[in-house]
Design an enzyme around this catalytic site. Structure first.
Site, PDB file in Angstrom:
ATOM      1  N   ASN A 199      29.260  14.038 -56.316  1.00 58.24           N
ATOM      2  CA  ASN A 199      28.065  13.701 -55.513  1.00 58.24           C
ATOM      3  C   ASN A 199      27.675  14.824 -54.562  1.00 58.24           C
ATOM      4  O   ASN A 199      26.509  15.203 -54.484  1.00 58.24           O
ATOM      5  CB  ASN A 199      28.309  12.406 -54.723  1.00 58.24           C
ATOM      6  CG  ASN A 199      28.554  11.221 -55.646  1.00 58.24           C
ATOM      7  OD1 ASN A 199      28.388  11.333 -56.858  1.00 58.24           O
ATOM      8  ND2 ASN A 199      28.970  10.104 -55.086  1.00 58.24           N
ATOM      9  N   SER A 235     -12.741  30.273 -79.392  1.00 55.57           N
ATOM     10  CA  SER A 235     -12.755  29.060 -80.196  1.00 55.57           C
ATOM     11  C   SER A 235     -12.341  29.413 -81.609  1.00 55.57           C
ATOM     12  O   SER A 235     -12.621  30.509 -82.091  1.00 55.57           O
ATOM     13  CB  SER A 235     -14.162  28.474 -80.182  1.00 55.57           C
ATOM     14  OG  SER A 235     -14.372  27.667 -81.318  1.00 55.57           O
ATOM     15  N   LYS A 289     -17.558  32.385 -78.638  1.00 54.64           N
ATOM     16  CA  LYS A 289     -17.046  31.755 -77.423  1.00 54.64           C
ATOM     17  C   LYS A 289     -15.995  32.573 -76.688  1.00 54.64           C
ATOM     18  O   LYS A 289     -15.119  33.178 -77.284  1.00 54.64           O
ATOM     19  CB  LYS A 289     -16.425  30.403 -77.774  1.00 54.64           C
ATOM     20  CG  LYS A 289     -17.440  29.376 -78.223  1.00 54.64           C
ATOM     21  CD  LYS A 289     -18.149  28.728 -77.054  1.00 54.64           C
ATOM     22  CE  LYS A 289     -17.351  27.542 -76.547  1.00 54.64           C
ATOM     23  NZ  LYS A 289     -17.947  27.030 -75.315  1.00 54.64           N
ATOM     24  N   ASN A 315     -13.782  31.407 -73.482  1.00 52.95           N
ATOM     25  CA  ASN A 315     -13.566  30.238 -72.624  1.00 52.95           C
ATOM     26  C   ASN A 315     -12.518  30.503 -71.535  1.00 52.95           C
ATOM     27  O   ASN A 315     -11.551  31.227 -71.773  1.00 52.95           O
ATOM     28  CB  ASN A 315     -13.093  29.055 -73.482  1.00 52.95           C
ATOM     29  CG  ASN A 315     -14.134  28.653 -74.517  1.00 52.95           C
ATOM     30  OD1 ASN A 315     -15.334  28.701 -74.260  1.00 52.95           O
ATOM     31  ND2 ASN A 315     -13.663  28.282 -75.696  1.00 52.95           N
ATOM     32  N   GLU A 355      -8.443  26.441 -66.767  1.00 53.00           N
ATOM     33  CA  GLU A 355      -8.459  24.992 -67.004  1.00 53.00           C
ATOM     34  C   GLU A 355      -7.036  24.450 -66.986  1.00 53.00           C
ATOM     35  O   GLU A 355      -6.772  23.357 -66.465  1.00 53.00           O
ATOM     36  CB  GLU A 355      -9.153  24.686 -68.334  1.00 53.00           C
ATOM     37  CG  GLU A 355     -10.655  24.976 -68.269  1.00 53.00           C
ATOM     38  CD  GLU A 355     -11.332  25.048 -69.631  1.00 53.00           C
ATOM     39  OE1 GLU A 355     -12.546  25.247 -69.652  1.00 53.00           O
ATOM     40  OE2 GLU A 355     -10.649  24.912 -70.674  1.00 53.00           O
ATOM     41  N   TYR A 363      25.435   7.218 -52.967  1.00 51.86           N
ATOM     42  CA  TYR A 363      24.993   7.849 -54.216  1.00 51.86           C
ATOM     43  C   TYR A 363      24.662   6.769 -55.247  1.00 51.86           C
ATOM     44  O   TYR A 363      25.393   5.793 -55.416  1.00 51.86           O
ATOM     45  CB  TYR A 363      26.078   8.779 -54.790  1.00 51.86           C
ATOM     46  CG  TYR A 363      25.623   9.420 -56.092  1.00 51.86           C
ATOM     47  CD1 TYR A 363      24.924  10.613 -56.077  1.00 51.86           C
ATOM     48  CD2 TYR A 363      25.837   8.790 -57.318  1.00 51.86           C
ATOM     49  CE1 TYR A 363      24.449  11.182 -57.256  1.00 51.86           C
ATOM     50  CE2 TYR A 363      25.373   9.346 -58.496  1.00 51.86           C
ATOM     51  CZ  TYR A 363      24.681  10.538 -58.459  1.00 51.86           C
ATOM     52  OH  TYR A 363      24.212  11.094 -59.626  1.00 51.86           O
TER      53      TYR A 363
END
Ligand code: ARG
Length: 498
Positions: A124, A289, A295, A297, A302, A329
């Site tokens: 632990n 693409s 394209k 992108n 993103e 624990y």
């Protein structure tokens, strides 16, 4: 009850490895059944394999120094640990976790005395120490990427102090600003992200080792010594707190999640700017693409944007796991740790990618200048000008709003003045000043209040950003060096025994 099993007396039959690949530490009490793989964290523990070896070394050194284990046995254990490190995590015998597997491997190498390494500790406190030990390195890497991102943003600002661009609220054209002002707005946010991570680091950097299961030990251990050997700044004092608390994990991933949220806004802005043609991402940070040949992108950004979702999910997951856990624990904690590893990896990578994308992007100055006045974005400046010439701001607002409806130019302002004030615009304000206020570049230059976008005000912000970056960098270097120094000291101490 599993902890006690590690302290069972010798049992020759169980001690011998039986070729089943199962660990010997737990002997024959829990040989495993259908739930064995469910119980085991051995695979995920690869992340803390090195950390566990270091923790074992520090603990064994301390046991020897305190006279709890003979120097000779300590030397054998430390030698075995080195060999186990060379063989790697993949060569460990089966076990419920890396702690058990390493102990088993030590016993396999040097015999029963290997089991002395687990004197005066429990898995632990051991696992809590390993997580903190490893997390320090990972958080330092995350901090380093925030510094690199700040550097990129500062450079963008430096190069674009006078690059006028449209500024938005509600994604509608609002007021002209500069690329420098935009970049420094994120630098300020990332600076706070660095600060939160540095603060979290300070609380990670405490040693729980020696707390044992939760209730301390009868052995005369020296917790401060193991803390020092492992480069921790101090110990987590209360042994129940030490072995059971994971708020350091929560705090860390909260800080990472906040940083990911900052990154997601930055990414979204750049995605929108790329869409408008304001910025051209480097090919290295774009994708194409598979069907549409034309394209380009902004996929990398993103994905950066999406990482904020994963991080927020991890905060939720960890909070839910920890909520209502009783002392001390509970095995739930095994599943708490993975949230931290996943989050620190994903956010660090996202931060690195964002820094690279920002550093290599090309700003389309001409288009930005052309669009800076879109949507009558200089309207506020005109209203400010009228108010500075004595008109109540609310009346100025009404006048300019009317002009906005009717052409949004000088003529429209003149007509609105006649309508709202019943007198010509020139009677209130110099026409040249109005023309200036309608010019996006002049509009920006005039907003020189503290923190504003005027190049003069931005120069002050840049200076402050550079100073803060250099201070945080020093802090980062110092912290990293302290860790490395502790590692070297531990190695030297071990070398006295092996
Ligand atoms: N593998 C466990 C974890 O990651 C540590 C083992 C402690 N196990 C126990 N039964 N007390 O938390």
């Amino acid at each position: 009850m599993t902890e006690e099993s590690a302290h069972d007396g010798p049992s020759e039959s169980a001690f011998a490895t039986d070729g089943s690949g199962e660990g010997v530490v737990r002997r024959d009490r829990f040989s495993g059944g259908p739930a064995r793989s469910f119980l085991s964290s051995l695979e995920a523990d690869e992340r803390i394999f090195e950390a566990d070896l270091e923790v074992d070394r520090a603990h064994v050194l301390m046991l020897a120094e305190q006279g709890i284990v003979d120097d000779d046995v300590a030397g054998q254990i430390l030698t075995a640990l080195d060999a186990i490190e060379v063989d790697g995590h993949g060569s460990l015998p089966d076990g419920e976790d890396v702690h058990e597997a390493i102990e088993t491997a030590v016993i396999e190498r040097i015999g029963e005395d290997g089991g002395k390494m687990h004197t005066a500790r429990s898995r632990n406190d051991e696992v809590a120490t390993c997580i903190r030990y490893r997390l320090r390195e990972d958080v330092l890497s995350a901090i380093e990427t925030t510094l690199a991102l700040r550097e990129s943003l500062i450079e963008v600002a430096e190069d674009n102090r006078e690059t006028i661009m449209p500024g938005y609220t509600h994604l509608q054209p609002a007021q002209p600003t500069t690329v420098a002002h935009w970049a420094l707005s994120y630098e300020g946010a990332v600076r706070r992200d660095t600060a939160r991570l540095l603060e979290a680091y300070g609380r990670i950097n405490r040693s729980p080792l020696g707390a044992a299961a939760f209730a301390g030990t009868t052995f005369d251990i020296d917790r401060e010594r193991t803390a020092e050997l492992l480069g921790f700044e101090d110990v987590v004092e209360n042994s129940m707190d030490a072995s059971s608390s994971r708020d350091f994990l929560l705090e860390t991933i909260q800080a990472l999640s906040t940083h990911a949220t900052t990154l997601s806004g930055l990414a979204e802005d750049v995605v929108i700017f790329a869409n408008r043609g304001f910025v051209d991402l480097d090919d290295d940070y774009s994708s194409t693409s598979s069907i549409m040949p034309q394209k380009k992108n902004p996929d990398t950004l993103e994905l950066v944007r999406a990482v904020a979702g994963d991080a927020a999910g991890a905060v939720q997951g960890l909070t839910t796991t920890l909520k209502g856990l009783p002392r001390a624990y509970n095995r739930d904690l095994q599943r708490a740790t993975t949230h931290a590893w996943e989050t620190v990896d994903a956010v660090t990578e996202a931060s690195e990618v964002a820094a690279g994308a920002v550093a290599t992007a090309d700003w389309n100055e001409d288009l930005l200048a052309e669009e800076a006045g879109e949507g009558f974005s200089t309207a506020t400046g005109v209203a400010d000008l009228l108010a500075a010439n004595g008109l109540p701001f609310r009346t100025a607002h009404e006048l300019v709003a009317e002009a906005a409806e009717n052409g949004a130019d000088y003529d429209a302002l003149e007509a609105a003045a006649e309508d709202v004030l019943g007198e010509p615009l020139e009677s209130l304000v110099d026409p040249e000043a109005v023309e200036d206020a309608l010019d996006p570049a002049e509009s920006v230059a005039s907003r020189d209040s503290q923190g504003g976008p005027a190049p003069d005000a931005v120069a002050d912000q840049l200076e402050a950003a550079r100073v803060a970056l250099s201070t945080d960098r020093d802090d980062f270097e110092e912290t990293s060096e302290a860790l490395e120094a502790a590692h070297d000291v531990l190695r030297e101490e071990v070398n006295d025994y092996v």
